[in-house]
Structures are given as C-alpha cells and as structure tokens.
Scaffold this motif. Structure first.
Motif, PDB file in Angstrom:
ATOM      1  N   ASP A 153     -11.994  74.280  33.238  1.00 33.50           N
ATOM      2  CA  ASP A 153     -12.037  73.092  32.482  1.00 33.50           C
ATOM      3  C   ASP A 153     -12.119  71.910  33.470  1.00 33.50           C
ATOM      4  OD1 ASP A 153     -11.735  71.289  30.132  1.00 33.50           O
ATOM      5  OD2 ASP A 153      -9.730  70.969  31.017  1.00 33.50           O
ATOM      6  N   SER A 154     -11.311  72.142  34.510  1.00 37.61           N
ATOM      7  CA  SER A 154     -11.105  71.205  35.600  1.00 37.61           C
ATOM      8  C   SER A 154     -12.752  70.873  36.252  1.00 37.61           C
ATOM      9  CB  SER A 154     -10.176  71.479  36.662  1.00 37.61           C
ATOM     10  OG  SER A 154      -8.967  71.412  35.988  1.00 37.61           O
ATOM     11  N   LEU A 155     -13.238  72.093  36.512  1.00 38.55           N
ATOM     12  CA  LEU A 155     -14.506  71.795  37.320  1.00 38.55           C
ATOM     13  C   LEU A 155     -15.533  71.234  36.369  1.00 38.55           C
ATOM     14  CD1 LEU A 155     -14.930  75.203  39.103  1.00 38.55           C
ATOM     15  CD2 LEU A 155     -14.421  73.170  40.016  1.00 38.55           C
ATOM     16  N   GLY A 156     -15.551  71.545  34.971  1.00 40.59           N
ATOM     17  CA  GLY A 156     -16.474  71.081  34.012  1.00 40.59           C
ATOM     18  C   GLY A 156     -16.185  69.484  33.689  1.00 40.59           C
TER      19      GLY A 156
ATOM     20  N   ALA B 294     -20.319  62.942  32.877  1.00 44.96           N
ATOM     21  CA  ALA B 294     -20.791  64.043  32.122  1.00 44.96           C
ATOM     22  C   ALA B 294     -19.813  65.272  32.252  1.00 44.96           C
ATOM     23  CB  ALA B 294     -22.093  64.445  32.363  1.00 44.96           C
ATOM     24  N   GLN B 295     -19.559  65.900  31.069  1.00 42.62           N
ATOM     25  CA  GLN B 295     -18.608  66.921  31.059  1.00 42.62           C
ATOM     26  C   GLN B 295     -19.479  68.386  30.756  1.00 42.62           C
ATOM     27  OE1 GLN B 295     -14.701  66.610  29.099  1.00 42.62           O
ATOM     28  NE2 GLN B 295     -14.859  64.361  29.646  1.00 42.62           N
ATOM     29  N   ILE B 296     -18.947  69.453  31.287  1.00 47.13           N
ATOM     30  CA  ILE B 296     -19.656  70.733  31.235  1.00 47.13           C
ATOM     31  C   ILE B 296     -18.495  71.489  30.293  1.00 47.13           C
ATOM     32  CG2 ILE B 296     -20.187  73.034  32.016  1.00 47.13           C
ATOM     33  CD1 ILE B 296     -21.026  71.408  34.860  1.00 47.13           C
ATOM     34  N   PRO B 297     -18.772  71.957  29.210  1.00 43.92           N
ATOM     35  CA  PRO B 297     -17.566  72.837  28.614  1.00 43.92           C
ATOM     36  C   PRO B 297     -17.071  74.096  29.193  1.00 43.92           C
ATOM     37  CG  PRO B 297     -19.642  72.209  26.881  1.00 43.92           C
ATOM     38  CD  PRO B 297     -20.115  71.881  28.520  1.00 43.92           C
ATOM     39  N   ALA B 298     -15.951  74.243  28.900  1.00 49.97           N
ATOM     40  CA  ALA B 298     -15.109  75.238  29.863  1.00 49.97           C
ATOM     41  C   ALA B 298     -15.833  76.638  29.538  1.00 49.97           C
ATOM     42  CB  ALA B 298     -13.891  75.292  29.438  1.00 49.97           C
ATOM     43  N   GLY B 299     -16.252  76.784  28.337  1.00 47.99           N
ATOM     44  CA  GLY B 299     -16.947  78.416  27.747  1.00 47.99           C
ATOM     45  C   GLY B 299     -18.104  78.331  28.598  1.00 47.99           C
ATOM     46  N   LEU B 300     -18.933  77.459  28.982  1.00 47.18           N
ATOM     47  CA  LEU B 300     -20.130  77.763  29.830  1.00 47.18           C
ATOM     48  C   LEU B 300     -19.649  78.325  31.049  1.00 47.18           C
ATOM     49  CD1 LEU B 300     -22.599  74.659  28.631  1.00 47.18           C
ATOM     50  CD2 LEU B 300     -22.306  77.163  28.049  1.00 47.18           C
ATOM     51  N   LEU B 301     -18.796  77.663  31.805  1.00 49.89           N
ATOM     52  CA  LEU B 301     -18.387  78.001  32.993  1.00 49.89           C
ATOM     53  C   LEU B 301     -17.718  79.573  33.287  1.00 49.89           C
ATOM     54  CD1 LEU B 301     -17.054  74.783  34.793  1.00 49.89           C
ATOM     55  CD2 LEU B 301     -19.249  75.780  35.012  1.00 49.89           C
ATOM     56  N   THR B 302     -16.752  79.480  32.181  1.00 52.36           N
ATOM     57  CA  THR B 302     -16.237  81.087  32.188  1.00 52.36           C
ATOM     58  C   THR B 302     -17.504  81.980  31.775  1.00 52.36           C
ATOM     59  OG1 THR B 302     -15.718  80.985  29.717  1.00 52.36           O
ATOM     60  CG2 THR B 302     -14.102  80.139  31.286  1.00 52.36           C
ATOM     61  N   ALA B 303     -18.522  81.842  31.280  1.00 48.47           N
ATOM     62  CA  ALA B 303     -19.587  82.490  30.990  1.00 48.47           C
ATOM     63  C   ALA B 303     -20.467  82.627  32.053  1.00 48.47           C
ATOM     64  CB  ALA B 303     -20.592  82.150  29.726  1.00 48.47           C
TER      65      ALA B 303
END
Length: 674
Positions: free
Chosen positions: A636-639, A646-655
C-alpha cells in the motif's frame, strides 16, 4: 459422423439467422427477409453490412479459432482442462495488446495480431513448462495457468489504470466483445485462422499417435518434440487471432471440445483428430453465437453493445470446469502436505523471527504514515499523536491512518485464512482466492455497492460475509463425493472463482459501464478512501476468529498430514474441516469488504512462515499474520508513493510480488513429464 456435422451446421444456420435479427436498430426479421428477396430498403442494407454482419462473422471466426485451439491444447497436454484460458494464452495476448496501446502505438490489425501471438506464446510455454506439459495432473495445470494469468492480469490492470486515455475501451474488450465497427479485423484475420485450421488438420494424424504416449509415438516414427512445438505454435496462433478480433473470450476453448467429447462415445471415429478438430471449431461457433443471442435476448440490444459476450461464455465455462473437476479423483503424489516438507525449527528461532517481523511491521507502519504524495517527518507524526500538529499535517495523517490500519489488519486476516486453507487442503499452493472465497466476498460487496451506493460498512461486510459463506458452501458441497478431495476442492474453487469474477464484471459494466476506474480499483484491492468505521469489521473478525483458529491449531497440524492420522487420534475430521474453512471464509469476507480483492497474500505469507518457523501451526499462525500485515502495508505504501499523485492499488502490487513466488513454488515442485 456426417449426421453430427449436418446437425451442427443446421444449428449454426438457425443461430446465425436469429443473431442477424438482433440489434439496437428497428430493423427486424421481416426487413432482412425483404432485403434477401430484393425488396429491402437502404437502411436495412446499411445496418446489415455495417453492424450485424461484422458481429456475426466475428463470432464465427472467434468460435472456430478457439474451438480448434482448445481441442489442440487438450490433446497436447493430454488434459481435458487445458484451454487458451487455463494455459494463460489469452492473458498473455491481452497484456501485450494493452501494453502497445499504453505506449500510444496504434497498430494495424495484422501487426496487432503478431504482438498478441508473441504474448500468448510466451505465457503458454511458461505454463506448460511449470505443469510438465500438463501431464502431471489437472490441478497443477490449473494452478500454473491461474498464477500466470493473475500475474499478467495484474500488469494489464496497472497499465489500464495508469494510461486510461490511451487504453480507453479496452476494459470491456478485455472480457471479450463481438462489437465491430467495420469488417477490417474479420477480413484480415480470416486467412490467418484458415491457415491455422489447415495446419492443425495436417497435424491431426500425429495427434492421434501422440495420444498413445510419447514413447509409443517415437517408436512409430513421430517426431514428438517437433510435433509438440508445431501444435503449440498453431494453437497459440489461432488464439491470438481470436484475441485480435474480439479480445479474450473466456472458456470457449474449454467448452467446445468438451461438447464434442461428450458425443464421442456415441459416434465411432469422432475422436480422431481430423474429425475432432473441425467439429470442435463448429462447436465453438455454437457456443459463442448462443451466448451472444441469449445475452441480447435477455437484456436487449443495447446490452449487447455494453456487456461483453465473453462474460456469458466465462459463466458457462466455469460451470463446465466445475463439472469436469467433479469427475476427477485426487492425483495423489502431485499433492504435498502443507507442513511435512518444512524443517523443524527451535523455539529460539521462532521468537527471533517474531521479534524481527514485529520490528519490520512497526517500521512499515511508520513508513506508511510518512510516505505518500507528500512526505512527512517523524516529528510531524509525533506531534500528530500528541495532538499538536498543524491543520495541514493533521488532515494528511487523519487520511492516512485508516488506510495504514486497514492494510495491516486485512493483511493479517488474509494470511491467517490462507494458513488455515492450506492446512485443510494439504496443499501449500492453495489460498482463499483460489478456492473462490475471495471472489464470492467481492461479488457480494460489489452487488451491494451497486444496488445500495450509500450502504453502511456493516451492510457491506454482512453481504460480503453471506456471499463468501454461500460461495464456500457451493465449493465444499460440490467437492464432496464420499469424502473431501483436496485436488477436486481446488479445481472447483478455481471454477467458482472464475464465475464470481464474471458476475462482478457483469454487474459493474451493466449498472455503471463508464466507471471503469472504480471497477478495476475494486477488483485490484485498494485502501483509497478508507475510514475508521470501515476497519471495525476486520478488527472484530480478527478478535473473534483468530482465537478460535488458534484453539484448533493441533487439529490443523493433524489435518495437514492426511485423513487417517486425525481419525485415529479422535479428531472429527469433517467437522474440523468445516469449522476451519468457515472461519477462513469470514476472515476473507471481512478483508474484502474493507479493501477489495487482494490476491496472493494468503499464499505467500503462510508459505514463507512455514519456511521460517517450521510446520506447527502454533508458530505458523502468528508469523503468517505478521508477514501478511507487513506485505500489504508495504504494498500500500509503495502504491501511494511510486507514481504519486497517481496511486497503484495494493492488490496489484501483492499480485506482482506473489505471482512470481507462486511460479517459483510450482517450478521447485515440478514433476518431469513421462
């Protein structure tokens, strides 16, 4: 055989006739009939040529290509669950097409088909390598395909979110739509599909011999490796052509050959590939046209424009996947108990790991509070905690705190649920998402959001929990055949999860087709806009359910071994399984209702915990919870930071983190093809 072909062609003609009468204009069957006899109007001719005929021809070509590709892939893998979807071909082709669009490059039809071919081929090769060509069993093939497809889908969704203007219209296209603005794609892809069909027929006799086994085929003079390469190239070419025309239309390549194989025992010679391949192609056309006709008959012509036909085929394919899974028994050696492969760790190691992870969690939490589109200092955080910060700092931290807390709690909940599911299934590759629980919770939450936009968090959590339990009940009861089979549970869970994803996409597109960003953000898992009341259900679920799972830690240790040992030691096996899975479903539902669908946390955290502290759930559960909290918090922090504002959803990064790890696990446990 002639009778089967004639009957199929008659059905196709009837479907095509009905298909041409449907649309958004007032041109009906009578107008088209008058056009045929030379008495029609220019308006009817324009509607037929510009709209309805391209859509019909697109459906014919897509069905033909995917039907033949599915039959070829099933013969190649000697696995009836193989298809362009389960082997990740569609996901790979879709990713490359979206990447090109995101770069601002507008390709003609043929070059677009070429890049789709490259992406699909790379994905198919990776899945086939991980699953030993599919010969190691249906469960491994589905897991490998799901992992690769989820990883590729995560990258695709990220590109769609970051480059919304460049990729406009590709969300619905990504579910497979037959809407065509002209005949260009159809006319240019038709020769490619014809070439693929001819090549597959030329390879038909080799496929017949290859079905006897690689050794037998080699003795009979068939070049096995070359034949496998050629079949892969031909089937991926057909799949890429279909994706170029209509996007990834789901599960047609699975359903069409299954329909033919059902008739096979009744008609001698039908299973020979020179008959099976073209008949599977015709069957694919029937599947695609039927789905399109039913969609527009039930929801109207405008729905046929807004709602992708691939959603309907995906629902049908999910049902077929579940039906096929029920016919399979456990593959035995392909399964690995969740804890027996882990080395024994000492108590000192356990406490060191807990201490290190606790420090990491505190550091990740502090970092999450300070990082974002505006970076703060630790002094700002200290002043905020003491109530002495300025208005601007207070506003920023008040917004961040619920996000950080929800990420930590949801990560812990998903990790505990994943550890429980892996123990019950005796499969370190299982997780709530793969068993359909995550998809069911997301389906309940999305339907509630669309029907009641102002619904409270308690209503949202309640609907997500009910839907998760209902989905779990379907998976559990469907998997039961004189006992609970681990492999069957996973396969059916994947099918139900696919159906839930199709329903979620349908609801979003049907109720709010222009809000694509909201759809993708929810399906990707995001803490954006979270408030403290929305975190309360997750906290309560952890407070109530974690002690219940912890009390059953001995039963989980025994369940991870086999079915016999728990019974000998007096464990009521089915009740223990049922209670554990219900607790996992409720934890997952609470997490999904708070931040949306976040994948792979329930896979990575328990597996890493098992590697760190051994196979006893007394130690796995707390370590997995800490790992899950750290993983989602960092994601979430990275997103929020990498591409701010712009924000990257946390679920995308965990995937993106979890899928490669999942692929690594599959590679490490691969079984060489015989």
């Amino acid at each position: 055989m002639a009778g089967v072909f004639v009957l199929t062609l008659v059905v196709l003609v009837l479907l095509a006739a009905i298909h041409l009468t449907q649309g958004t204009s007032s041109v009906n069957a009578g107008d088209l009939f008058r056009l045929v006899v030379g008495q029609g109007t220019d308006e009817s001719a324009n509607v037929l040529v510009a709209s309805r005929l391209p859509r019909l021809l697109a459906g014919v070509l897509v069905g033909l290509a995917l039907g033949v590709a599915g039959a070829g892939l099933q013969s190649l893998a000697r696995n009836p669950l193989a298809s362009p979807d389960t082997l990740g071909v569609n996901a790979g082709a879709y990713l490359v097409v979206v990447t090109v669009a995101a770069l601002g490059v507008s390709l003609p039809v043929l070059p677009a088909g070429g890049v789709a071919f490259v992406g699909g081929l790379a994905a198919a090769v990776l899945v086939l390598v991980l699953s030993a060509g599919g010969s190691s069993g249906p469960t491994r093939l589905i897991l490998a395909g799901s992992a690769v497809a989820l990883a590729l889908g995560g990258v695709t969704t990220l590109l769609l979110l970051l480059y919304q203007e460049e990729t406009v219209g590709t969300f619905a296209w990504g579910s497979g739509t037959l809407v065509q603005s002209d005949l260009d794609a159809v006319t240019q892809m038709a020769p490619i599909i014809a070439l693929g069909l001819i090549a597959s027929l030329l390879l038909a006799s080799r496929l017949d011999i290859l079905a006897l086994g690689d050794d037998t085929a080699a003795v009979l003079g068939v070049p096995v490796r070359r034949t496998r390469v050629l079949i892969t190239l031909v089937t991926v070419l057909l799949s890429a052509a279909a994706v170029t025309i209509a996007g990834p239309v789901g599960f047609v390549g699975l359903v069409a050959p299954v329909l033919v194989r059902l008739v096979g025992p009744l008609v001698p010679g039908l299973m020979r590939h020179r008959v099976l391949l073209p008949l599977s192609g015709l069957s694919g056309i029937v599947v695609v046209l039927t789905a399109d006709v039913v969609l527009r008959a039930l929801l109207g012509g405008q729905a046929g424009v807004e709602i992708p036909t691939g959603i309907m085929t995906m629902l049908v394919g999910a049902i077929v996947l579940v039906w096929l899974a029920r016919r399979y028994r456990d593959s035995g050696p392909s399964r690995r108990p969740g804890g027996t492969a882990s080395r024994i760790r000492g108590r000192r190691t356990f406490w060191i790991v807990v201490a290190v992870l606790s420090v990491l969690l505190v550091g990740a939490s502090v970092g999450a509070m300070l990082a974002g589109d505006a970076f703060l200092r630790t002094g700002d955080l200290a002043n905020w905690i003491n109530g002495r910060s300025g208005r601007a700092i207070t506003y920023v931290l008040d917004q961040r705190f619920p996000r950080v807390l929800s990420a930590i709690l949801c990560g812990a909940a998903l990790a505990i649920a994943g550890a429980t599911v892996q123990a019950v299934c005796r499969n370190p590759l299982a997780e709530p998402g793969i068993l359909g629980i995550t998809g069911g919770a997301g389906m309940g939450a999305v339907i509630t959001l669309m029907a009641l936009p102002s619904a409270s968090i308690w209503v949202l959590s309640g609907s997500a929990s009910v839907a998760a339990l209902a989905t779990f009940a379907v998976v559990y009861l469907t998997s039961w055949r004189g006992g609970l089979s681990s492999d069957r549970l996973v396969l059916i869970g994947v099918g139900v999860s696919s159906a839930a994803t199709a329903v979620i996409t349908f609801v979003i597109v049907y109720t709010d087709p222009w809000n694509v960003s909201m759809a993708m953000t929810w399906l990707s898992g995001s803490t954006y806009g979270r408030t403290l009341p929305q975190v309360v259900p997750v906290a309560l679920a952890l407070i109530v359910l974690t002690p219940a799972i912890a009390v059953a830690r001995r039963e989980l240790d025994l369940l991870a071994l086999d079915d016999d040992v728990p019974r000998i030691l007096g464990v009521r096996l089915e009740r223990a399984r049922l209670v554990a899975l219900i607790a996992s479903a409720l934890l997952t539902a609470a997490a999904v209702s708070a931040i949306g669908v976040v994948g792979f946390v329930g896979l990575v955290a328990p597996h890493a915990a098992r590697a760190l502290v051994g196979g006893r759930h007394t130690r796995i559960l707390p370590v997995a919870a800490l790992l899950g909290a750290v993983l989602v918090s960092v994601a979430d922090s990275l997103g929020r930071t990498l591409l701010a504002p712009a924000q990257i959803p946390a679920g995308l990064l965990t995937a993106l983190i979890g899928a490669p790890y999942f692929v690594y696990l599959l590679w490490r446990t691969r079984v060489p093809a015989r």
